[in-house]
Design an enzyme around this catalytic site. Sequence first.
Site, short mmCIF file in Angstrom:
data_model
loop_
_atom_site.label_atom_id
_atom_site.label_comp_id
_atom_site.label_asym_id
_atom_site.label_seq_id
_atom_site.Cartn_x
_atom_site.Cartn_y
_atom_site.Cartn_z
N ARG A 224 1.03 -1.18 0.00
CA ARG A 224 -0.12 -0.02 0.06
C ARG A 224 1.01 1.23 -0.03
O ARG A 224 2.00 1.21 0.47
CB ARG A 224 -0.90 -0.13 1.19
CG ARG A 224 -0.18 0.25 2.56
CD ARG A 224 -1.18 0.56 3.73
NE ARG A 224 -0.69 0.70 5.14
CZ ARG A 224 0.01 1.81 5.32
NH1 ARG A 224 0.28 2.91 4.73
NH2 ARG A 224 0.56 1.92 6.63
N ASP B 182 2.01 -6.02 6.21
CA ASP B 182 2.20 -6.61 7.14
C ASP B 182 3.70 -6.14 7.74
O ASP B 182 4.43 -6.86 8.47
CB ASP B 182 2.47 -8.08 7.07
CG ASP B 182 0.86 -8.66 6.69
OD1 ASP B 182 0.10 -8.18 7.32
OD2 ASP B 182 0.94 -9.53 5.68
N ASN C 278 2.38 4.66 1.38
CA ASN C 278 2.58 5.26 2.68
C ASN C 278 2.99 6.63 2.44
O ASN C 278 2.10 7.29 1.82
CB ASN C 278 3.80 4.28 3.42
CG ASN C 278 3.71 4.35 4.94
OD1 ASN C 278 2.46 4.37 5.51
ND2 ASN C 278 4.66 5.01 5.73
N ASP D 278 9.56 8.18 11.82
CA ASP D 278 8.41 7.88 11.03
C ASP D 278 8.15 9.11 10.18
O ASP D 278 9.01 9.57 9.28
CB ASP D 278 7.23 7.73 11.95
CG ASP D 278 6.07 7.23 11.42
OD1 ASP D 278 5.55 7.41 10.06
OD2 ASP D 278 5.32 6.34 11.96
N ASN E 181 9.09 6.25 4.59
CA ASN E 181 8.34 7.14 5.36
C ASN E 181 8.65 8.47 5.05
O ASN E 181 8.80 8.95 3.90
CB ASN E 181 8.59 6.63 6.92
CG ASN E 181 7.13 6.53 7.58
OD1 ASN E 181 6.35 7.27 7.33
ND2 ASN E 181 7.25 5.50 8.41
#
Length: 303
Positions: free
Chosen positions: A103, A123, A105, A199, A151
């Site tokens: 997916r 996952d 991010n 992050d 990220n």
Amino acid sequence: MQIHQTAFTTLPAPASQLGESGAWWKGAFYWVDILGKTIWKWDPQTQETCKRDVSSPIGTIHPIAEEQDQLIIALQHAICRFSFADGKTHHLTNLESDIPNNRANDGKCDPSGRFWVGTMDMDATPHCGNLYRMEKDHSLTRMVSNVSISNGIAWSNDTMYYIDTLTSIVEAFDYDNATGTISNRRPICKIPTDLGYPDGMNIDAEGKLWVALWGGSAVARIDPTPGKITDLYRLPTSQITNCTFGGDDLQDLYITTAKEGLSEEQLAAQPLAGKVFIIRTTAKGKRIPPKSLNAQNHEHQNL
């Protein structure tokens, strides 16, 4: 390193499962709940919060130059133009639709308005993701391969900063604004494991990096020249996901957080998990470059 026990306020919105990707644009703050499949908007003038639903996990958003409430968004397997006013989308291009468990991010526009977006395995299986740059014709060029959790991303002059979370390292590339090419990949700062994992990321007017620390209950301010954390801003919840400068003077830091991964006991101890925090800083953010799109040839699709 200076540690700040930070005064904060929170936005009047429900807690997100996985809050992310804030953007301050034309006097309003936008963010997403990745797993909640929602885009949120808060207007500080009216104190109103509203949301729009999408049909798949949404990794990131970025404002579009032409109009108010127009965003470019990265859904699980598609990049689209999105109208917040009516919740409609224009499909622009597919994104790893051949990799079902990946997916979108985090992502952002570079100084010239090119849209960059990363991917990851649902996952968090290592080395399954990539970082892409979207071209003028909406095609994608893979810029970094074998990423675990793509990220934070930020630019300063001729440097692009980038985070692959599981490496715990903030990296830098030489960046050519004329062509959008990157080269000379190198580490800038390794985040100690006791501070969590890096992050989302933003940059201030002085060229200092602000990095959300997943599992670390804090946002770190990093001076990239020596590669050192100079300040740590503590918050009362552990899963810190992203940070964005906003407000009229760009000195308010909007910080998204998550409930994902917390046990019932942890949630009881962290009642503000998943909320958006605002802290007042002495730093000043940089105005983000909006994305310029011509989507007239794309029909509305309910994605």
